[in-house]
Design a protein around this motif. Structure first.
Motif, PDB file in Angstrom:
ATOM      1  N   VAL A  83       0.882  -1.175   0.000  1.00 58.70           N
ATOM      2  CA  VAL A  83       0.000   0.000   0.000  1.00 58.70           C
ATOM      3  C   VAL A  83       0.914   1.218   0.000  1.00 58.70           C
ATOM      4  O   VAL A  83       1.760   1.362   0.881  1.00 58.70           O
ATOM      5  N   ASN A  84       0.781   2.058  -1.009  1.00 57.33           N
ATOM      6  CA  ASN A  84       1.595   3.278  -1.098  1.00 57.33           C
ATOM      7  C   ASN A  84       0.683   4.498  -0.990  1.00 57.33           C
ATOM      8  O   ASN A  84      -0.287   4.617  -1.741  1.00 57.33           O
ATOM      9  N   ILE A  85       1.011   5.395  -0.068  1.00 59.77           N
ATOM     10  CA  ILE A  85       0.184   6.595   0.139  1.00 59.77           C
ATOM     11  C   ILE A  85       0.974   7.841  -0.263  1.00 59.77           C
ATOM     12  O   ILE A  85       2.126   8.008   0.136  1.00 59.77           O
ATOM     13  N   GLU A  86       0.345   8.701  -1.042  1.00 63.17           N
ATOM     14  CA  GLU A  86       0.933  10.008  -1.376  1.00 63.17           C
ATOM     15  C   GLU A  86      -0.044  11.087  -0.916  1.00 63.17           C
ATOM     16  O   GLU A  86      -1.264  10.900  -1.004  1.00 63.17           O
ATOM     17  N   THR A  87       0.491  12.196  -0.440  1.00 57.98           N
ATOM     18  CA  THR A  87      -0.391  13.230   0.119  1.00 57.98           C
ATOM     19  C   THR A  87      -0.080  14.621  -0.426  1.00 57.98           C
ATOM     20  O   THR A  87       1.005  14.869  -0.951  1.00 57.98           O
ATOM     21  N   LEU A  88      -1.036  15.520  -0.263  1.00 62.25           N
ATOM     22  CA  LEU A  88      -0.872  16.942  -0.582  1.00 62.25           C
ATOM     23  C   LEU A  88      -1.662  17.743   0.457  1.00 62.25           C
ATOM     24  O   LEU A  88      -2.626  17.219   1.030  1.00 62.25           O
ATOM     25  N   PRO A  89      -1.286  18.997   0.682  1.00 64.95           N
ATOM     26  CA  PRO A  89      -2.134  19.858   1.526  1.00 64.95           C
ATOM     27  C   PRO A  89      -3.547  19.927   0.939  1.00 64.95           C
ATOM     28  O   PRO A  89      -3.731  19.712  -0.261  1.00 64.95           O
ATOM     29  N   THR A  90      -4.528  20.209   1.785  1.00 68.96           N
ATOM     30  CA  THR A  90      -5.898  20.269   1.274  1.00 68.96           C
ATOM     31  C   THR A  90      -6.689  21.372   1.970  1.00 68.96           C
ATOM     32  O   THR A  90      -6.140  22.115   2.788  1.00 68.96           O
ATOM     33  N   HIS A  91      -7.962  21.490   1.653  1.00 71.45           N
ATOM     34  CA  HIS A  91      -8.828  22.558   2.150  1.00 71.45           C
ATOM     35  C   HIS A  91      -9.324  22.244   3.563  1.00 71.45           C
ATOM     36  O   HIS A  91      -9.462  21.070   3.903  1.00 71.45           O
ATOM     37  N   ILE A  92      -9.622  23.266   4.354  1.00 65.18           N
ATOM     38  CA  ILE A  92     -10.099  23.064   5.733  1.00 65.18           C
ATOM     39  C   ILE A  92     -11.374  22.214   5.778  1.00 65.18           C
ATOM     40  O   ILE A  92     -11.663  21.569   6.772  1.00 65.18           O
ATOM     41  N   ALA A  93     -12.134  22.201   4.676  1.00 64.74           N
ATOM     42  CA  ALA A  93     -13.420  21.484   4.686  1.00 64.74           C
ATOM     43  C   ALA A  93     -13.341  20.073   4.130  1.00 64.74           C
ATOM     44  O   ALA A  93     -14.344  19.373   4.100  1.00 64.74           O
ATOM     45  N   GLY A  94     -12.148  19.652   3.658  1.00 67.72           N
ATOM     46  CA  GLY A  94     -12.162  18.378   2.929  1.00 67.72           C
ATOM     47  C   GLY A  94     -11.073  17.388   3.256  1.00 67.72           C
ATOM     48  O   GLY A  94     -10.043  17.731   3.861  1.00 67.72           O
ATOM     49  N   LEU A  95     -11.334  16.141   2.867  1.00 69.44           N
ATOM     50  CA  LEU A  95     -10.338  15.064   2.965  1.00 69.44           C
ATOM     51  C   LEU A  95     -10.513  14.134   1.755  1.00 69.44           C
ATOM     52  O   LEU A  95     -11.051  13.034   1.861  1.00 69.44           O
ATOM     53  N   PRO A  96     -10.106  14.628   0.553  1.00 65.91           N
ATOM     54  CA  PRO A  96     -10.252  13.780  -0.640  1.00 65.91           C
ATOM     55  C   PRO A  96      -9.407  12.506  -0.510  1.00 65.91           C
ATOM     56  O   PRO A  96      -8.263  12.593  -0.063  1.00 65.91           O
ATOM     57  N   CYS A  97      -9.996  11.379  -0.879  1.00 67.81           N
ATOM     58  CA  CYS A  97      -9.295  10.099  -0.757  1.00 67.81           C
ATOM     59  C   CYS A  97      -9.535   9.276  -2.025  1.00 67.81           C
ATOM     60  O   CYS A  97     -10.674   8.883  -2.301  1.00 67.81           O
ATOM     61  N   ALA A  98      -8.479   9.060  -2.794  1.00 66.40           N
ATOM     62  CA  ALA A  98      -8.598   8.280  -4.027  1.00 66.40           C
ATOM     63  C   ALA A  98      -7.812   6.988  -3.878  1.00 66.40           C
ATOM     64  O   ALA A  98      -6.738   6.978  -3.284  1.00 66.40           O
TER      65      ALA A  98
END
Lengths: 186, 279
Positions: free
Chosen positions: B249-264
């Motif tokens: 399982v490989n996870i990559e991340t980026l900063p995001t908006h105060i209202a969200g947690l996009p998960c693909a």
């Protein structure tokens, strides 16, 4: 249990195969995937004849890579079967005896399999180089314009597969996983 | 400023299309070998042995590991001091055309999603461009099969869902996929950014070697936890039951908006292919 089976597969021979059994298939199988199934369905609906004998036959859901010079075929593993489910019950009602692919089938397909004593075989997805080695002759017999999706007649020798869903509707995806978990958690 | 002729790009893409489809990366092969040692269910072990035999046959015969030689995902990291002379997009597509032709790879691309007429040369490539420091261009070709691509999902989670929500969603995607994506799978997870960036991160996560964990310790632990949980599902190789449902399982991340947690979640099969060259 291990079976060596030959095509065309009789109803009686099909009934001996149980989910989880290993089979080695020898004889003729026909390739067809998405676009070919769409055409087959249109032909059947219009009352025409399929370009190969569906009754008693086995369809292999694959689109092989082109052969290199001197080779019979390139890589030829299974594609996901559920995309064919929309068209499959009609083919089964015409007497299709077996299908080779990978992944789960729809309730409608399984019901049609039980009704017609048909078998669903799983070949190892992603093992196209290995599976292509079991093909001893290959030729395009219809829908050449579809490229990789054309219908091929394949002569196979000891093509390795597993009975995933048998004539009674028993499914290895359910029983295999269940058995493994039971033994693991004992 | 360094000038690179677009023909060099064509040549690199061509070579990489062929190599990626015929030879699995070392890290993937080694991961399959390790899973073979760890698998304790005899039927599953037998499947993994066939999977190993398959990539060895592909190398020996110089034929594709899998007949789904994919849509060509081409990642270009272009140094901002590099200038590419000529038409970049055409040069990449020409590389794909030549690679899929000469390599006898399958042409699996249709020009229009609804009209569905095959382009017969596997073009166009799916092109991902990143601008980086320096004067070099790194080209990566990752042929992507659709048995696994079709099993991918995205969800806009709520910030309150947190790590538990992420775990729950990732596991659900693997469970929903079942036998369809040819397990054992590789799971690419993209977290944060926007709707589209999360999906891009998930794809990018699949490029990371399977033996390289996240550089962020918190995500490294999450990767390990997820792999363990996925390999408790019992789906096993090809869905026939067993331990080995996923290789990594490989996870990559980026900063995001105060209202969200996009998960693909982008699923790949055990034929996780990619090859790179630096120009």
């Amino acid at each position: 249990m291990v079976h060596h089976i030959t095509t065309p597969l009789s109803e009686n021979a099909a009934k001996l195969l149980k989910a989880g059994d290993t089979v080695y298939i020898t004889g003729t199988v026909y390739t067809a995937r998405d676009a070919a199934h769409k055409r087959l369905a249109e032909i059947i609906e219009a009352g025409g004849e399929a370009p190969f004998p569906v009754c008693g036959g086995i369809i292999y859901y694959t689109g092989p890579t082109p052969a290199k010079p001197g080779q019979v075929i390139g890589s030829a593993g299974p594609t996901t079967s559920s995309r064919m489910d929309k068209y499959t019950p009609d083919l089964l009602d015409l007497g299709l005896r077996g299908m080779i692919g990978k992944g789960a089938r729809s309730v409608e397909t399984v019901e049609a399999m039980k009704r017609n004593s048909s078998v669903y075989f799983g070949a190892i997805g992603g093992a196209g180089a290995l599976l292509g080695s079991a093909v001893i002759k290959a030729e395009v017999i219809a829908y050449e314009d579809l490229g990789a999706e054309a219908i091929h007649r394949l002569e196979v020798k000891d093509f390795p597969a597993v009975v995933v869903i048998d004539c009674e509707g028993d499914c290895l995806y359910e029983t295999g996983r269940q058995r493994y978990i039971e033994v693991r958690d004992e | 400023m360094r000038t690179i002729q677009s023909e060099a790009l064509t040549e690199a893409v061509k070579r990489l299309c062929i190599r990626a489809n015929i030879e699995l990366p070392e890290d993937v092969k080694s991961c399959i070998r390790v899973s073979l040692k760890q698998e304790d269910w005899p039927f599953a072990k037998g499947i993994l042995e066939k999977i190993e035999e398959n990539y060895l046959i592909a190398e020996k015969k110089q034929i594709p590991v899998c007949q789904d030689t994919g849509i060509a995902c081409v990642f270009l990291e272009i140094g901002q001091e590099a200038h590419i002379e000529g038409d970049l997009k055409s040069a990449v597509d020409e590389g794909v055309r030549q690679g899929y032709g000469e390599g006898r790879l399958r042409k699996s691309v249709v020009l229009d999603p609804l009209q569905r007429v095959n382009t017969k040369d596997n073009t166009p490539a799916m092109l991902y461009i990143d601008i980086v420091p320096g004067d070099k261009v790194t080209v990566t070709v990752a042929p992507k099969g659709f048995g696994s691509e079709n099993m991918s999902q995205i969800k806009m989670l709520k910030p309150s869902d947190g790590a538990d929500g992420v775990c729950e969603f990732v596991i659900k995607v693997v469970e929903d996929a079942g036998a369809n994506p040819c397990p054992p799978v590789v799971v690419g997870v993209g977290l944060g950014g926007t709707f589209d960036k999360a999906a891009y991160l998930a794809k990018k996560a699949l490029m990371r070697p399977l033996d390289a964990r996240s550089s962020i310790s918190y995500y490294r632990e999450l990767e390990e936890e997820l792999l363990q949980k996925i390999n408790r599902l019992g789906i096993g190789p090809q869905g026939f039951g067993g331990r080995t449902t996923a290789l990594a399982v490989n996870i990559e991340t980026l900063p995001t908006h105060i209202a969200g947690l996009p998960c693909a979640v982008n699923i790949n099969c055990h034929v996780t292919r990619h090859a790179s060259e630096v120009i």
